[in-house]
Scaffold this motif. Structure first.
Motif, PDB file in Angstrom:
ATOM      1  N   ARG A 113      74.339  60.703  45.661  1.00 32.68           N
ATOM      2  CA  ARG A 113      75.480  59.958  46.234  1.00 32.68           C
ATOM      3  C   ARG A 113      76.676  60.310  45.214  1.00 32.68           C
ATOM      4  NH1 ARG A 113      74.419  53.665  46.824  1.00 32.68           N
ATOM      5  NH2 ARG A 113      73.733  54.447  48.901  1.00 32.68           N
ATOM      6  N   ASP A 114      76.269  60.632  43.980  1.00 32.63           N
ATOM      7  CA  ASP A 114      77.562  60.814  43.022  1.00 32.63           C
ATOM      8  C   ASP A 114      77.147  61.803  41.977  1.00 32.63           C
ATOM      9  OD1 ASP A 114      75.973  59.170  41.242  1.00 32.63           O
ATOM     10  OD2 ASP A 114      77.042  57.401  42.001  1.00 32.63           O
ATOM     11  N   ARG A 115      77.657  61.736  41.068  1.00 27.91           N
ATOM     12  CA  ARG A 115      77.437  62.805  39.841  1.00 27.91           C
ATOM     13  C   ARG A 115      76.651  62.342  38.637  1.00 27.91           C
ATOM     14  NH1 ARG A 115      82.399  67.122  39.712  1.00 27.91           N
ATOM     15  NH2 ARG A 115      82.310  67.750  42.064  1.00 27.91           N
ATOM     16  N   VAL A 116      76.305  60.910  39.035  1.00 32.82           N
ATOM     17  CA  VAL A 116      75.600  60.369  37.631  1.00 32.82           C
ATOM     18  C   VAL A 116      74.036  60.617  37.804  1.00 32.82           C
ATOM     19  CG1 VAL A 116      75.037  57.877  36.720  1.00 32.82           C
ATOM     20  CG2 VAL A 116      77.297  58.352  37.876  1.00 32.82           C
ATOM     21  N   GLY A 159      61.661  58.953  33.796  1.00 35.26           N
ATOM     22  CA  GLY A 159      61.944  60.198  34.427  1.00 35.26           C
ATOM     23  C   GLY A 159      63.415  60.176  34.453  1.00 35.26           C
ATOM     24  N   VAL A 160      63.793  61.316  35.370  1.00 36.08           N
ATOM     25  CA  VAL A 160      65.175  61.841  35.613  1.00 36.08           C
ATOM     26  C   VAL A 160      65.659  61.116  36.973  1.00 36.08           C
ATOM     27  CG1 VAL A 160      67.109  63.423  35.735  1.00 36.08           C
ATOM     28  CG2 VAL A 160      64.959  63.729  33.884  1.00 36.08           C
ATOM     29  N   HIS A 161      66.687  60.490  37.017  1.00 32.26           N
ATOM     30  CA  HIS A 161      67.067  59.797  38.455  1.00 32.26           C
ATOM     31  C   HIS A 161      68.565  60.103  38.819  1.00 32.26           C
ATOM     32  CE1 HIS A 161      63.480  57.819  37.414  1.00 32.26           C
ATOM     33  NE2 HIS A 161      63.817  57.308  36.165  1.00 32.26           N
ATOM     34  N   HIS A 162      68.684  59.989  40.037  1.00 33.12           N
ATOM     35  CA  HIS A 162      70.076  60.052  40.721  1.00 33.12           C
ATOM     36  C   HIS A 162      70.024  58.946  42.062  1.00 33.12           C
ATOM     37  CE1 HIS A 162      68.690  63.495  42.958  1.00 33.12           C
ATOM     38  NE2 HIS A 162      69.434  62.945  43.992  1.00 33.12           N
ATOM     39  N   ARG A 163      71.160  58.479  42.325  1.00 31.88           N
ATOM     40  CA  ARG A 163      71.224  57.614  43.394  1.00 31.88           C
ATOM     41  C   ARG A 163      71.447  58.614  44.662  1.00 31.88           C
ATOM     42  NH1 ARG A 163      75.393  53.564  40.999  1.00 31.88           N
ATOM     43  NH2 ARG A 163      76.233  55.588  40.023  1.00 31.88           N
ATOM     44  N   PRO A 164      70.572  58.292  45.907  1.00 34.95           N
ATOM     45  CA  PRO A 164      70.692  59.247  47.047  1.00 34.95           C
ATOM     46  C   PRO A 164      71.875  58.348  48.062  1.00 34.95           C
ATOM     47  CG  PRO A 164      68.868  57.966  47.281  1.00 34.95           C
ATOM     48  CD  PRO A 164      69.431  57.379  45.853  1.00 34.95           C
ATOM     49  N   VAL A 165      72.378  59.212  48.875  1.00 32.22           N
ATOM     50  CA  VAL A 165      72.988  58.577  49.889  1.00 32.22           C
ATOM     51  C   VAL A 165      72.014  57.733  51.057  1.00 32.22           C
ATOM     52  CG1 VAL A 165      75.125  60.200  49.953  1.00 32.22           C
ATOM     53  CG2 VAL A 165      72.902  60.571  51.361  1.00 32.22           C
ATOM     54  N   ALA A 166      72.626  56.735  51.687  1.00 32.16           N
ATOM     55  CA  ALA A 166      71.641  55.702  52.304  1.00 32.16           C
ATOM     56  C   ALA A 166      71.548  56.402  53.570  1.00 32.16           C
ATOM     57  CB  ALA A 166      72.143  54.396  52.267  1.00 32.16           C
ATOM     58  N   ASP A 167      72.598  56.776  54.305  1.00 31.80           N
ATOM     59  CA  ASP A 167      72.447  57.163  55.828  1.00 31.80           C
ATOM     60  C   ASP A 167      73.413  58.370  56.090  1.00 31.80           C
ATOM     61  OD1 ASP A 167      74.947  55.937  55.996  1.00 31.80           O
ATOM     62  OD2 ASP A 167      73.787  54.075  56.922  1.00 31.80           O
ATOM     63  N   PHE A 168      73.365  58.715  57.173  1.00 28.53           N
ATOM     64  CA  PHE A 168      74.527  59.886  57.704  1.00 28.53           C
ATOM     65  C   PHE A 168      75.940  59.168  57.960  1.00 28.53           C
ATOM     66  CE2 PHE A 168      73.306  57.953  61.830  1.00 28.53           C
ATOM     67  CZ  PHE A 168      74.733  58.121  62.598  1.00 28.53           C
ATOM     68  N   PHE A 169      76.018  58.116  58.065  1.00 30.09           N
ATOM     69  CA  PHE A 169      77.516  57.443  57.831  1.00 30.09           C
ATOM     70  C   PHE A 169      78.159  57.746  56.545  1.00 30.09           C
ATOM     71  CE2 PHE A 169      76.031  54.367  61.309  1.00 30.09           C
ATOM     72  CZ  PHE A 169      77.000  54.858  62.394  1.00 30.09           C
ATOM     73  N   GLU A 170      77.357  57.545  55.502  1.00 27.41           N
ATOM     74  CA  GLU A 170      77.813  57.761  54.222  1.00 27.41           C
ATOM     75  C   GLU A 170      77.861  59.222  53.738  1.00 27.41           C
ATOM     76  OE1 GLU A 170      76.592  56.301  49.285  1.00 27.41           O
ATOM     77  OE2 GLU A 170      75.165  56.041  51.074  1.00 27.41           O
TER      78      GLU A 170
END
Length: 345
Positions: free
Chosen positions: A272-275, A282-293
């Motif tokens: 979703r971003d570079r965070v 563990g190691v985590h990042h936030r994913p995009v939710a759907d194809f609209f995003e």
């Protein structure tokens, strides 16, 4: 060519279909598309027409498509209607002298796609474009430019996937009778990307397989919630595609192009971003939710490209023949899924 295309006047656009994607397209046309003016909307659903009037200020509203498409104030129409209506409505719009943007797929059968192409050929002054939105995503456009510049040598293999986050409510199960199945609904984008990245070679043969991981009700529609396919192209290039309705974490569209001198990839990890967070779990990042995003920029860019092409600007780079090719390959995949054998395209 319409008067709007020959002058600097705004392109007067009407939209048919005001569901999830239709409303997003309508908002962009009404508020953000340079050179466009949304003047009309069509939907058989009264609440959707009310939304267009009250939210966007659209004054000309239709419940009947034929009345909508014959409206002399329109230069162009955007069709975000059910898949089964795309082809007939596209032909009706062309016959009425309107430029046409139609969401994918153009049709679920090749013969109908070819009929639409024949109608479009009789109206060479009109733009007819199918919404393969990923071609307008900045990252995919950069990847295509890098390939054309020779950064990976000669591309010979594309690995691409469209994977939606799992919807326990199973919207796509209810949609299955008219969607054309997983390959036509999801993999059609990857089919088009593979052709685009490889220089539009002719497909020769496909093999497809799939499984139902979470939604057994798909079986009665001959569909699956996870599917894989291999496309063999003339000249030796190949594409390996994967589609899923069951990702637990988010929407993950990724594409990898392998060439004789390098490899490039788009969208790996669904960031979703570079965070990135590193902690005891563990190691985590936030994913995009759907194809609209994931493709919100691309949806805007494709409509802007359509509007500018209708007004005499550069061509969109997408033809109805691209849509026909995608349907031809997608239908061969569906046949292979059911036959268990490779199928010619």
């Amino acid at each position: 060519m319409s008067a709007a295309a020959a002058t600097s006047a705004p392109l007067r656009v009407g939209i048919a279909g005001l569901g999830r994607l239709g409303q997003r397209h309508a908002q962009h046309l009404a508020r953000h598309a340079p050179g466009a003016q949304l003047v009309s909307a069509c939907s058989p659903v009264a609440e959707e027409r009310t939304w267009a009037r009250e939210t966007l200020g659209v004054q000309t509203l239709h419940s009947d498509f034929q009345a909508f498409v014959q409206d002399p104030q329109l230069d162009a129409v955007v069709l975000v209607t059910p898949t089964t209506l795309h082809a007939e409505q596209t032909m009706a719009a062309l016959a009425a002298g309107k430029h046409v943007f139609v969401e994918k797929p153009l049709s679920l059968d090749v013969e109908t796609c070819e009929r639409v192409e024949a109608v479009a050929a009789r109206h060479p002054g009109l733009v007819a474009m199918v919404g393969f939105v990923r071609r307008f995503d900045p990252s995919y456009r950069q990847a295509r430019a890098d390939i054309e510049a020779g950064h990976v040598g000669r591309p010979f293999l594309v690995r691409s996937q469209t994977c939606d986050m799992h919807d326990p409510a199973g919207f796509f199960v209810r949609f299955a009778p008219t969607s054309g199945g997983l390959f036509m609904d999801c993999s059609v984008h990857d089919i088009d990307l593979a052709r685009w990245m490889l220089g539009s070679p002719r497909a020769l043969r496909v093999f497809a397989s799939g499984t139902i991981a979470l939604h057994p009700d798909l079986a009665e529609h001959g569909d699956v919630d996870n599917g894989m396919a291999i496309i063999e192209f003339e000249g030796g290039a190949r594409a390996v595609l994967y589609a899923s309705r069951t990702m637990p974490h988010g929407h993950e569209t990724t594409t990898e192009v392998i060439g004789t001198q390098g490899v490039l990839s788009v969208g790996v990890g669904a960031h979703r971003d570079r965070v990135q967070t590193r902690d005891a779990s563990g190691v985590h990042h936030r994913p995009v939710a759907d194809f609209f995003e994931r493709f919100h920029e691309a949806f805007r860019h494709e409509l802007d490209a359509f509007v500018q092409a209708c007004r005499g600007g550069p061509p969109t780079g997408l033809s109805l023949a691209d849509a026909t090719a995608a349907t031809r390959i997608g239908q061969a995949m569906r046949r292979s899924l059911h036959s268990g054998q490779p199928e010619t395209v």
